[in-house]
Design an enzyme around this catalytic site. Structure first.
Site, PDB file in Angstrom:
ATOM      1  CB  CYS A 115      -0.928   0.016   1.203  1.00 33.92           C
ATOM      2  SG  CYS A 115      -2.071  -1.362   1.187  1.00 33.92           S
ATOM      3  CG  HIS A 265      -3.423   3.541   1.142  1.00 33.85           C
ATOM      4  ND1 HIS A 265      -3.646   2.989  -0.107  1.00 33.85           N
ATOM      5  CD2 HIS A 265      -3.625   2.540   2.050  1.00 33.85           C
ATOM      6  CE1 HIS A 265      -3.938   1.714   0.045  1.00 33.85           C
ATOM      7  NE2 HIS A 265      -3.943   1.419   1.330  1.00 33.85           N
ATOM      8  CG  ASN A 295      -6.689  -0.922  -0.225  1.00 37.62           C
ATOM      9  OD1 ASN A 295      -5.916  -0.411  -1.034  1.00 37.62           O
ATOM     10  ND2 ASN A 295      -6.309  -1.359   0.960  1.00 37.62           N
TER      11      ASN A 295
HETATM   12  N1  ACO Z   1     -18.979  -9.394   6.216  1.00 40.06           N
HETATM   13  C1  ACO Z   1     -19.651  -9.731   7.317  1.00 40.06           C
HETATM   14  N2  ACO Z   1     -19.070 -10.072   8.461  1.00 40.06           N
HETATM   15  C2  ACO Z   1     -17.738 -10.077   8.507  1.00 40.06           C
HETATM   16  C3  ACO Z   1     -16.953  -9.737   7.391  1.00 40.06           C
HETATM   17  C4  ACO Z   1     -17.631  -9.391   6.218  1.00 40.06           C
HETATM   18  N3  ACO Z   1     -16.992  -9.050   5.097  1.00 40.06           N
HETATM   19  N4  ACO Z   1     -15.667  -9.816   7.730  1.00 40.06           N
HETATM   20  C5  ACO Z   1     -15.626 -10.192   9.017  1.00 40.06           C
HETATM   21  N5  ACO Z   1     -16.881 -10.348   9.487  1.00 40.06           N
HETATM   22  C6  ACO Z   1     -17.305 -10.744  10.819  1.00 40.06           C
HETATM   23  C7  ACO Z   1     -16.232 -11.437  11.586  1.00 40.06           C
HETATM   24  O1  ACO Z   1     -16.223 -12.819  11.277  1.00 40.06           O
HETATM   25  C8  ACO Z   1     -16.644 -11.172  13.009  1.00 40.06           C
HETATM   26  O2  ACO Z   1     -17.650 -12.063  13.344  1.00 40.06           O
HETATM   27  P1  ACO Z   1     -17.730 -12.669  14.846  1.00 40.06           P
HETATM   28  O3  ACO Z   1     -17.892 -11.482  15.755  1.00 40.06           O
HETATM   29  O4  ACO Z   1     -18.927 -13.570  14.781  1.00 40.06           O
HETATM   30  O5  ACO Z   1     -16.434 -13.375  15.049  1.00 40.06           O
HETATM   31  C9  ACO Z   1     -17.280  -9.795  12.948  1.00 40.06           C
HETATM   32  O6  ACO Z   1     -17.589  -9.572  11.557  1.00 40.06           O
HETATM   33  C10 ACO Z   1     -16.383  -8.676  13.433  1.00 40.06           C
HETATM   34  O7  ACO Z   1     -15.097  -8.883  12.848  1.00 40.06           O
HETATM   35  P2  ACO Z   1     -13.904  -7.948  13.204  1.00 40.06           P
HETATM   36  O8  ACO Z   1     -12.694  -8.399  12.462  1.00 40.06           O
HETATM   37  O9  ACO Z   1     -13.815  -7.806  14.678  1.00 40.06           O
HETATM   38  O10 ACO Z   1     -14.405  -6.580  12.573  1.00 40.06           O
HETATM   39  P3  ACO Z   1     -13.825  -5.167  12.797  1.00 40.06           P
HETATM   40  O11 ACO Z   1     -14.865  -4.334  13.411  1.00 40.06           O
HETATM   41  O12 ACO Z   1     -12.480  -5.188  13.411  1.00 40.06           O
HETATM   42  O13 ACO Z   1     -13.656  -4.679  11.284  1.00 40.06           O
HETATM   43  C11 ACO Z   1     -12.129  -4.459   9.465  1.00 40.06           C
HETATM   44  C12 ACO Z   1     -12.876  -5.423  10.373  1.00 40.06           C
HETATM   45  C13 ACO Z   1     -13.131  -3.653   8.678  1.00 40.06           C
HETATM   46  C14 ACO Z   1     -11.278  -5.275   8.507  1.00 40.06           C
HETATM   47  C15 ACO Z   1     -11.277  -3.530  10.331  1.00 40.06           C
HETATM   48  O14 ACO Z   1     -10.528  -4.260  11.256  1.00 40.06           O
HETATM   49  C16 ACO Z   1     -10.383  -2.687   9.500  1.00 40.06           C
HETATM   50  O15 ACO Z   1     -10.821  -1.835   8.785  1.00 40.06           O
HETATM   51  N6  ACO Z   1      -9.073  -2.887   9.622  1.00 40.06           N
HETATM   52  C17 ACO Z   1      -8.144  -2.216   8.753  1.00 40.06           C
HETATM   53  C18 ACO Z   1      -7.782  -3.196   7.705  1.00 40.06           C
HETATM   54  C19 ACO Z   1      -7.599  -2.590   6.358  1.00 40.06           C
HETATM   55  O16 ACO Z   1      -8.089  -1.536   6.027  1.00 40.06           O
HETATM   56  N7  ACO Z   1      -6.899  -3.321   5.546  1.00 40.06           N
HETATM   57  C20 ACO Z   1      -6.685  -2.906   4.193  1.00 40.06           C
HETATM   58  C21 ACO Z   1      -5.408  -3.392   3.696  1.00 40.06           C
HETATM   59  S1  ACO Z   1      -4.104  -2.687   4.558  1.00 40.06           S
HETATM   60  C22 ACO Z   1      -3.981  -1.181   4.049  1.00 40.06           C
HETATM   61  O17 ACO Z   1      -4.263  -0.871   2.948  1.00 40.06           O
HETATM   62  C23 ACO Z   1      -3.587  -0.217   5.060  1.00 40.06           C
END
Ligand code: ACO
Length: 338
Positions: A115, A265, A295
């Site tokens: 990224c 980004h 992304n």
């Molecule tokens: N749809 C529905 N439910 C989902 C999905 C989905 N796509 N993905 C995960 N879940 C579920 C999980 O299984 C979990 O279920 P559970 O509670 O029964 O176990 C629940 O949703 C919550 O999951 P979390 O991982 O705790 O969700 P969180 O609120 O942390 O959000 C997210 C996840 C959106 C990925 C967040 O952590 C985030 O934005 N992190 C940054 C990651 C990022 O942006 N990466 C991009 C690449 S890196 C970069 O470019 C910087």
């Protein structure tokens, strides 16, 4: 006294035409538009069709950048292509981009900084220009994520976040006498912390296992798909991106209020909201494209710059701050007088 600096003289982007909405994803995984929008701000993304590769998207964006600069590919001295989704394991995708541009002979270099790849590539290109080693450099970010995502509920946490696309700039050497007015790249700041390498990565294909670079056990585990610790990424991104912008402002004796536009980004709208909040930057100065393209990793920043120009939000003379964070972990910033 004039200082040799880089300035952007060409800009272009290319997004494949096929739109994939959040609703479309529910056909092959358990997810919902509501979950995705609430946590990420993403509403849709673009996915390629057929044999289209990363260098195919890159050549389209590059041609537009060349056209906007009024240049032919033959005018270039070097090519940098940032990507984490290369056409092949080797040779690098910049080689294929160079061939598709009808060029041979000049250096064509891949940058593998995920990224943060575009900012790394910009920084390296800038060093060649500052030392007088090159005059015109093509810097591209391009990704085809859609072919490397796990399109099932097992991979949903990652798959919903990514899209395909490419963006390109042409840098040219320029003598700067008045840094407060003349278009140029003021600085880049780059950082890496490999302690977090496995927090966001694709484990295979790999030379780090015992035998072949790919075997059935890897495929059964799904090691060919990205794995992410989303919370770790979020926590570090919202800290590191503001720090990188602050380092750029401090080095150049500017304040946050001096910045006219922030082109960050595009990982997650919530990350960018938190970054802006930490910096004390007003929402209307932050240009986002994540809602429609998701992304696109190394391509998000040049796509954002191009769309900001097209939207009339980025004009000559403006101070632009850019920052990225991603796999590695890697992060960095770039400060430009547009
Ligand atoms: N749809 C529905 N439910 C989902 C999905 C989905 N796509 N993905 C995960 N879940 C579920 C999980 O299984 C979990 O279920 P559970 O509670 O029964 O176990 C629940 O949703 C919550 O999951 P979390 O991982 O705790 O969700 P969180 O609120 O942390 O959000 C997210 C996840 C959106 C990925 C967040 O952590 C985030 O934005 N992190 C940054 C990651 C990022 O942006 N990466 C991009 C690449 S890196 C970069 O470019 C910087």
């Amino acid at each position: 006294m004039t200082n040799l600096r880089s300035r952007v003289i060409g800009l272009g982007s290319h997004l494949p035409p096929r739109i994939v909405t959040n609703e479309d994803l529910t056909e092959f995984m358990d997810t919902s538009d509501e979950w995705i929008v609430q946590r990420t701000g993403i509403r849709e993304r673009r996915w390629v069709e057929g044999v289209t590769s990363t260098s195919d998207l890159a050549v389209e964006a590059s041609q537009r950048a060349l056209d906007s600069a009024g240049l032919a590919a033959q005018d270039l001295d070097m090519i940098f292509l940032a990507t984490l989704s290369p056409d092949h394991f080797f040779p690098g995708s910049a080689v294929f981009l160079q061939r598709k541009l009808g060029l041979a002979g000049i250096p064509a270099i891949d940058v593998r900084q995920q990224c943060t790849g575009f900012i790394y590539a910009l920084s390296i290109a800038d060093q060649y220009i500052r030392t007088g080693s090159a005059e015109k450099i093509l810097v591209v970010g391009s990704e085809v994520h859609s072919k490397g995502l796990e399109k099932s509920t097992r991979g949903r946490d990652v798959t919903v976040l990514f899209g395909d696309g490419a963006g390109a700039v042409i840098l040219e050497a320029t003598g700067v006498t008045d840094p407060d007015r003349e278009s140029h790249l003021l600085s880049t700041h780059l950082y890496t912390d490999g302690a977090f390498a496995e927090e966001l990565w694709v484990p295979a294909v790999s030379t780090a296992y015992d035998e072949d670079i790919v075997d059935q056990r890897m495929l059964d585990r799904g090691d060919q798909y990205p794995k992410m610790n989303g919370r770790q990424v979020f926590v570090h991104a919202v800290k590191r991106m503001p720090e990188a912008v602050e380092a750029a402002l401090e080095q150049n004796n500017y304040q946050v209020n001096d910045v006219d536009l922030f082109v960050f980004h595009q990982a997650n709208l919530r990350i960018n909201e938190a970054v802006a909040h930490r910096l004390g930057a007003p929402e209307e100065k932050v240009f986002n494209t994540i809602h429609k393209y998701a992304n696109t990793t190394a391509a998000t920043i040049p796509i954002g710059l191009d769309e900001a120009v097209q939207a009339g939000m980025l004009e000559a003379g403006m101070l632009v701050a850019s920052a990225a964070f991603g796999s590695g972990f890697t992060w960095g910033s770039a400060l430009l007088r547009w």
